[in-house]
Motif scaffolding. Structure first.
Motif, PDB file in Angstrom:
ATOM      1  N   ALA A  52       0.829  -1.207   0.000  1.00  0.00           N
ATOM      2  CA  ALA A  52       0.000   0.000   0.000  1.00  0.00           C
ATOM      3  C   ALA A  52       0.864   1.258   0.000  1.00  0.00           C
ATOM      4  CB  ALA A  52      -0.935  -0.003   1.200  1.00  0.00           C
ATOM      5  N   LYS A 125      -3.580   3.093  -2.222  1.00  0.00           N
ATOM      6  CA  LYS A 125      -4.686   2.124  -2.284  1.00  0.00           C
ATOM      7  C   LYS A 125      -5.925   2.691  -1.598  1.00  0.00           C
ATOM      8  CE  LYS A 125      -3.829  -2.238  -1.670  1.00  0.00           C
ATOM      9  NZ  LYS A 125      -3.515  -3.565  -1.047  1.00  0.00           N
ATOM     10  N   ASP A 189      -5.939   0.148   3.650  1.00  0.00           N
ATOM     11  CA  ASP A 189      -6.655   1.034   2.725  1.00  0.00           C
ATOM     12  C   ASP A 189      -7.518   2.051   3.461  1.00  0.00           C
ATOM     13  OD1 ASP A 189      -8.481  -0.735   3.735  1.00  0.00           O
ATOM     14  OD2 ASP A 189      -9.399  -1.241   1.810  1.00  0.00           O
TER      15      ASP A 189
END
Length: 272
Positions: A52, A125, A189
């Protein structure tokens, strides 16, 4: 797994609570160690968090989605030229590159009431998954508040304070930064919101309001949008943000957005 191996696994008495949280609780044990399955899950979560951080921010995809909502965008870069520099030099992520600074300061059609900045932060992300659905939930509130929007800035290699630089250039009365939060081992996320009244490069962290953990598994889009709209309404009324502005959106007696009080100056809905 053979029967005698199952006998070695000691389940945690909190096992039933795992259905209520993604936190790593009640993992059980095998001897003095965690079970192999939990060790593998931990390794996977750690890899997802690292991914991420390093996943590229594809601002063109967001620009296309926002254009479908009738929203204009500007792509900008921080003073950090690449991801490696960004991670080693947080200070460079807090200000616009000279080229982006000149571009935003020369932008026509200003000032606006509100500037939205979407920055990759430490999890692009999160931005790709959460930013557009959150904005969709927020737009009806902004229309009801009568706030004019500057073009949305899509910022690469950005930290939170970059929004102050952009807001000062575009002469916005307030800036809202939507940014990817530092990934956790159960939430790679997660999106954060930072709202600042009167953005300029001298603003302190204590002069911002933060709403965090925005994702379907955390604070969902309708709740986050309402909290942000409530803070924006109060910020425009009181001309401040940060520690002086407490989030009391859960107090039904103060829900101005569900009454004519959303008219900012109390007369015709125009911002003074």
């Amino acid at each position: 797994m053979r029967r005698h191996e199952l006998d070695l696994l000691h389940h945690n008495p909190w096992q039933a609570l795992r259905q209520f949280t993604a936190a790593r609780i009640a993992l059980g044990r095998t001897g003095a160690s965690v079970p192999t399955a939990e060790l593998l899950n931990f390794g996977l979560a750690h890899a997802q968090a690292r991914d991420a951080v390093h996943q590229p921010f594809i601002s063109e995809d967001l620009a296309s989605q926002l254009a479908g909502l009738g929203l204009r965008t500007i792509t900008a870069n921080s003073a950090a030229p690449d991801r490696s520099t960004y991670l080693r030099r947080p200070d460079l992520g807090r200000k616009l590159s000279p080229q982006s600074h000149d571009q935003l300061c020369a932008w026509p059609d200003k000032p606006a009431d509100l500037l939205l900045v979407i920055g990759d932060g430490l999890s692009s992300k999160a931005v790709h998954r959460q930013a557009v659905p959150l904005i969709v939930a927020l737009l009806p509130y902004l229309r009801r508040l009568g706030l004019s929007l500057a073009p949305i800035v899509l910022a690469h290699q950005s930290r939170v304070a970059l929004g102050d630089d952009a807001g000062e250039c575009l002469q916005a009365k307030a800036v809202v930064m939507l940014i990817g939060e530092r990934p956790g081992l159960s939430s790679p996320d997660s999106l954060g919101i930072y709202m600042t009244w009167g953005p300029n490069t001298r603003r302190l962290e204590s002069e911002r309001n933060c709403i965090s953990n925005i994702r379907p598994e955390g604070l969902d889009y309708p709740q986050a949008a309402f909290k942000l709209a409530w803070l924006l309404e109060q910020s425009f009324q009181r001309r401040l943000s940060g520690v002086q502005l407490k989030d009391e959106s859960d107090n039904p007696a103060l829900h101005g957005l569900v009454s004519p009080a959303y008219m900012i100056d109390g007369t015709n809905g125009e911002l003074s």
